[in-house]
Design an enzyme around this catalytic site. Structure first.
Site, short mmCIF file in Angstrom:
data_model
loop_
_atom_site.label_atom_id
_atom_site.label_comp_id
_atom_site.label_asym_id
_atom_site.label_seq_id
_atom_site.Cartn_x
_atom_site.Cartn_y
_atom_site.Cartn_z
CB VAL A 69 -8.93 -4.90 -4.47
CG1 VAL A 69 -9.41 -3.57 -3.93
CG2 VAL A 69 -7.42 -4.88 -4.75
CE1 TYR A 161 2.16 -0.72 -11.46
CE2 TYR A 161 3.06 0.07 -13.53
CZ TYR A 161 2.31 0.29 -12.39
OH TYR A 161 1.72 1.51 -12.20
P1 NAI Z 1 0.32 4.23 -3.68
O1 NAI Z 1 1.21 3.09 -3.30
O2 NAI Z 1 0.51 5.56 -3.05
O3 NAI Z 1 -1.23 3.82 -3.50
C1 NAI Z 1 -1.72 2.54 -3.83
C2 NAI Z 1 -2.81 2.20 -2.83
O4 NAI Z 1 -3.36 0.91 -3.16
C3 NAI Z 1 -2.27 2.14 -1.40
O5 NAI Z 1 -3.03 2.96 -0.53
C4 NAI Z 1 -2.43 0.65 -1.05
O6 NAI Z 1 -2.69 0.41 0.32
C5 NAI Z 1 -3.61 0.22 -1.94
N1 NAI Z 1 -3.62 -1.21 -2.13
C6 NAI Z 1 -2.57 -2.01 -2.50
N2 NAI Z 1 -2.95 -3.30 -2.47
C7 NAI Z 1 -4.26 -3.32 -2.08
C8 NAI Z 1 -5.20 -4.37 -1.86
N3 NAI Z 1 -4.87 -5.67 -2.02
N4 NAI Z 1 -6.46 -4.04 -1.47
C9 NAI Z 1 -6.80 -2.72 -1.30
N5 NAI Z 1 -5.95 -1.70 -1.49
C10 NAI Z 1 -4.68 -1.99 -1.88
O7 NAI Z 1 0.44 4.33 -5.26
P2 NAI Z 1 -0.01 5.46 -6.29
O8 NAI Z 1 1.21 5.97 -6.92
O9 NAI Z 1 -0.99 6.39 -5.69
O10 NAI Z 1 -0.74 4.55 -7.38
C11 NAI Z 1 -2.15 4.50 -7.54
C12 NAI Z 1 -2.44 3.78 -8.85
O11 NAI Z 1 -1.87 4.51 -9.94
C13 NAI Z 1 -1.86 2.36 -8.92
O12 NAI Z 1 -2.77 1.50 -9.57
C14 NAI Z 1 -0.60 2.56 -9.76
O13 NAI Z 1 -0.22 1.39 -10.43
C15 NAI Z 1 -1.07 3.64 -10.72
N6 NAI Z 1 0.03 4.38 -11.34
C16 NAI Z 1 0.93 5.10 -10.57
C17 NAI Z 1 1.96 5.79 -11.18
C18 NAI Z 1 2.97 6.58 -10.41
O14 NAI Z 1 3.96 7.03 -11.03
N7 NAI Z 1 2.80 6.81 -9.12
C19 NAI Z 1 2.11 5.77 -12.65
C20 NAI Z 1 1.11 5.01 -13.34
C21 NAI Z 1 0.11 4.34 -12.70
#
Ligand code: NAI
Length: 254
Positions: A69, A161
């Site tokens: 992305v 972040y």
């Molecule tokens: P996760 O690490 O399980 O999933 C994030 C996904 O984004 C991964 O599958 C990864 O491969 C993908 N990704 C990372 N860089 C990428 C790139 N350059 N191009 C394409 N895909 C890419 O994390 P999670 O917890 O599911 O987080 C999802 C969203 O929710 C994120 O934006 C995170 O910041 C947000 N979030 C998560 C929280 C938490 O407590 N887990 C709290 C608040 C927000």
């Protein structure tokens, strides 16, 4: 538990970025359960097969779309591929990364990496999705974070972040206004602490300290984020745009 939200259009196509991650995968499941067809975007080395398999289990069509992305051209190509499923009506931009570091110790590449993925990545995805939606309308939800609004009490320094997520909230508001005339709604969702690989990487003591600040006294489950995201995409939210929905177990209430 996967909640099925009314007001989604069965057979419509949705793009979900970060579809192989914890929250992204739950959003894929929630939309697939409503009969939505899914273009599952994530990095080439991510487990996209699992996301496509989840669609199949729900009886919905799924397509794996490898993409970085942070690369604007990659996002355009991924958007064209996604259209092979049909006209795209929904998009959820969920890909994100976190880097824990005190501000004075943070290197320039670390700062740029987080802003590239979390903020520029959301912009590039939105622009690619806009091209697909501008003639027919649609709905976009960008995943920000509670960290857009507060410092994470309990020792979680990650200024890149937090700044990137505040950018996502404001970017979403601006696009909501700019694209309202095209029939495209844009909202953001700001999860609080949610049980995924991202939080599992934290030391246990840190997670305990974080949860101590949450009135509901636990982390969110991914399905508790996915259902409100589906609601914001649905026709039930037809008059909601430019809104940031905090889903934080009450943390920002005190
Ligand atoms: P996760 O690490 O399980 O999933 C994030 C996904 O984004 C991964 O599958 C990864 O491969 C993908 N990704 C990372 N860089 C990428 C790139 N350059 N191009 C394409 N895909 C890419 O994390 P999670 O917890 O599911 O987080 C999802 C969203 O929710 C994120 O934006 C995170 O910041 C947000 N979030 C998560 C929280 C938490 O407590 N887990 C709290 C608040 C927000």
């Amino acid at each position: 538990m996967t909640w099925t939200v009314p007001g989604l259009r069965p057979g419509a196509v949705a793009i979900v970025t970060g579809a192989a991650g914890g929250i992204g995968l739950a959003i894929v499941r929630s939309l697939a359960a409503a009969g939505v067809r899914l273009a599952c975007w994530d990095r080439a080395d991510a487990n996209l097969e699992r996301a496509v398999a989840e669609c199949g289990l729900a009886g919905a069509e799924g397509l794996a779309v490898p993409v970085d992305v942070t690369n604007r051209e990659d996002c355009r190509t991924a958007a064209r591929l996604s259209e092979s499923l049909g006209p795209v009506r929904y998009a959820v931009n969920c890909a994100g990364i976190d880097r824990l570091r005190a501000t004075v110790d943070m290197t320039d590449p670390e700062w740029r990496e987080v802003l590239d993925v979390n903020l520029s990545g959301v912009l590039y995805c939105c622009l690619a999705e806009y091209d697909l939606m501008r003639s027919r309308g649609g709905a976009i939800v960008n995943i920000a974070s509670m960290s857009a609004s507060v410092f994470n009490r309990g020792a979680l320094p990650h200024v890149g972040y937090n700044a990137s997520k505040a950018g996502v909230v404001q970017l979403s508001r601006c696009l909501a206004v700019e694209w309202a005339g095209d029939g495209i709604r844009v909202n953001s969702v700001s999860p609080g602490y949610t049980r995924t690989a991202m939080t599992d990487r934290n030391p246990t003591e840190l997670n305990l300290a974080l949860v101590a600040n949450v009135p509901l006294a636990r982390m969110a489950e991914v399905d508790e984020i996915a259902a409100p995201v589906s609601f914001l995409l649905s026709d039930a939210a037809a008059y909601i745009t430019g809104h940031d929905l905090l889903i934080d177990g009450g943390l920002t209430a005190w």
